[in-house]
Design an enzyme around this catalytic site. Structure first.
Site, PDB file in Angstrom:
ATOM      1  N   CYS A 151     -27.785  -2.163  -2.536  1.00  0.00           N
ATOM      2  CA  CYS A 151     -29.091  -1.871  -3.125  1.00  0.00           C
ATOM      3  C   CYS A 151     -30.126  -2.914  -2.684  1.00  0.00           C
ATOM      4  O   CYS A 151     -30.493  -2.954  -1.516  1.00  0.00           O
ATOM      5  CB  CYS A 151     -28.972  -1.779  -4.648  1.00  0.00           C
ATOM      6  SG  CYS A 151     -30.394  -0.939  -5.417  1.00  0.00           S
ATOM      7  N   HIS A 168     -24.103   2.029  -5.649  1.00  0.00           N
ATOM      8  CA  HIS A 168     -23.500   1.195  -6.682  1.00  0.00           C
ATOM      9  C   HIS A 168     -22.144   1.768  -7.088  1.00  0.00           C
ATOM     10  O   HIS A 168     -21.904   2.966  -6.981  1.00  0.00           O
ATOM     11  CB  HIS A 168     -24.398   1.144  -7.920  1.00  0.00           C
ATOM     12  CG  HIS A 168     -25.666   0.390  -7.726  1.00  0.00           C
ATOM     13  ND1 HIS A 168     -25.708  -0.976  -7.536  1.00  0.00           N
ATOM     14  CD2 HIS A 168     -26.961   0.811  -7.693  1.00  0.00           C
ATOM     15  CE1 HIS A 168     -26.966  -1.363  -7.400  1.00  0.00           C
ATOM     16  NE2 HIS A 168     -27.744  -0.301  -7.486  1.00  0.00           N
TER      17      HIS A 168
END
Length: 494
Positions: free
Chosen positions: A330, A431
């Site tokens: 991310c 994630h």
């Protein structure tokens, strides 16, 4: 209408989240249709629900403990600190604005309170019991007029309140007595019992203090919970970050960024016998690891400036030359790129900024957020993990990243290419990637081969199974150390 049981704490990190998680698992095992609820949470550790909303990680874990699917109604108000005095406000899973702490009152506060009421009412129609987690301490007298998550909610919901204190910090008697003394009389009446958490030592030495508490407060001590660390459950916020663990042959270092977010992404590695996992704040703590992970952050540009100032860019280049692999997740993926473009000033001052330059990708920030669950497989040829290995997780980010040059995609997720890799460096928005057992183990086995280590001599481990066992253990601890008959009687009376 559902019964409401609420856990409040004398301080932050007293064990509220732990207690709610354990109670959800316990009541689920006892046959209740139970759901967790936290009216307002301030956390950078968030996840995405199946409907695409954003809630705090703690409430998703509590839903898992309760055996139910997480929804945005379990955490209707989420505050994510963006800068020192500015936070992003999310209502019922959607980002609505960025605002300063002094502006979180008036219209915004009432909108948040309405979201709390609406979400609680929705859950109350679906479940028999709602286990509510308070926020911070109910005795913050300077914040009483802004209270959404403690006594205002307990009064409105008719909740039975348990007050928990952390004895590991010291001063547990002052914590409990002082908190009750600072509550209004009608609030004090809502507290049905006291719990002491994180105890290590001889219980008989504590018993005189327990008698004192009951005599001084006229509240029963429901029990003393032992200090016990359970694997695979992670931490709710960065204040609870440990130093890692394990003494395996593969050394993994996680860069502890400012405003680090979703750091539970690395939790599955701590269960692997051949991994040594630790966090590093400064490059001098880096050493010579096999893998460096750059995790998410709520403010990528702030993290970029911090990394350069601390010398992380130079340290990572030296590590790369020495054979270390680097993974960015991310915000870490964005940082590894060549350029970060922020035309609207979403991360700070608008402008174009050079990234760390480890991957030929460019990130452009935009007002909207990507929040979605994803599933797919590895498509990277000639990378560490073989093609076809399945992965799943979720995306939660602002901005889009485009690859160029020699960068190749990592994954194919529902027909869409995602992530990038080049040489020993890779980045992804996915994630929870390392919770995919097949991917995690294939990657670690490949790192073993790179190091010239023999094949592992132990069977693969299931991260989900470890989580289930830890959740069951939490319920067992309540059964062994709490006066559950009192709690059950309060729930039956409603």
């Amino acid at each position: 209408m559902a019964r409401a049981l609420m856990v409040q704490g004398t301080t932050s990190n007293a064990g509220k989240s732990w207690m709610v998680t354990a109670l959800c698992r316990l009541l689920h095992q006892e046959g209740w249709r139970v759901a967790p609820f936290k009216a307002q949470n301030m956390s950078l550790n968030a996840c995405v629900t199946p409907e695409g909303g954003e809630i705090a990680y703690a409430q998703a874990l509590q839903a898992e403990a309760a055996g139910v699917v997480p929804t945005v109604d379990m955490n209707p108000v989420l505050l994510k600190p963006q800068r020192d005095t500015v936070a992003e406000l999310l209502l019922r899973g959607r980002a609505v604005c960025q605002l300063a702490a002094r502006d979180y009152q008036g219209e915004w506060l009432e909108r948040a309170w309405q979201a709390v009421q609406d979400s609680f009412a929705t859950l109350a129609q679906r479940y028999e019991c709602i286990v509510i987690e308070g926020a911070g301490s109910p005795a913050e007298v300077n914040l009483r007029d802004r209270d959404l998550a403690n006594m205002r909610l307990a009064t409105w919901a008719g909740a039975q309140v348990l007050l928990v204190a952390d004895i590991d910090r010291g001063g547990v008697f002052a914590q409990l007595v002082g908190t009750l003394e600072l509550l209004l009389p009608e609030e004090r009446e809502l507290v049905r019992g006291l719990v002491i958490n994180k105890f290590r030592g001889e219980l008989s030495l504590l018993e005189p203090g327990l008698h004192f508490l009951e005599a001084r407060t006229a509240k029963p001590v429901l029990g003393v919970l032992p200090y016990e660390e359970l694997p695979a459950l992670g931490a709710e916020d960065s204040l609870s970050l440990g130093v890692g663990g394990g003494e395996g042959e593969l050394e993994v270092v996680v860069v502890q960024l400012p405003r680090i977010s979703n750091f539970n992404d690395v939790e599955p590695l701590s269960l692997e016998p051949d991994v040594s996992l630790r966090f590093a704040r400064h490059p001098r703590q880096l050493g010579h690891p096999d893998l460096v992970i750059i995790p998410g952050t709520k403010n990528t540009l702030e993290a970029l400036f911090w990394m350069r100032q601390a010398g992380w860019d130079r340290a990572l280049r030296q590590a790369l030359l020495a054979g270390t692999f680097i993974l960015g997740i991310c915000g870490g993926y964005q940082l590894l790129g060549e350029e970060l473009v922020d035309p609207g000033g979403w991360e700070g001052d608008s402008g174009t900024y050079p990234g760390l330059g480890f991957l030929p990708v460019t990130t452009v920030f935009a007002p909207g957020k990507v929040t979605r669950r994803r599933r797919g497989r590895v498509v990277a040829r000639h990378w560490l993990v073989p093609e076809g290995v399945e992965v799943e997780g979720y995306e939660l980010h602002r901005g889009l990243t485009r690859a160029a040059g020699e960068a190749q995609p990592l994954f194919l997720l529902e027909g869409e290419r995602e992530g990038a890799w080049s040489g020993r460096v890779a980045g992804t928005y996915l994630h929870d990637l390392l919770a995919s057992d097949g991917f995690r183990r294939a990657w670690l086995d490949a790192l073993r081969r790179e190091r010239g280590l023999p094949p592992r001599s132990f069977p693969p481990r299931s991260y989900r199974l470890f989580r289930e066992r830890s959740l069951d253990r939490m319920a067992d601890l309540l059964r062994g150390h709490l006066r559950l008959e009192l709690i059950y009687s309060w729930l039956q009376k409603g």
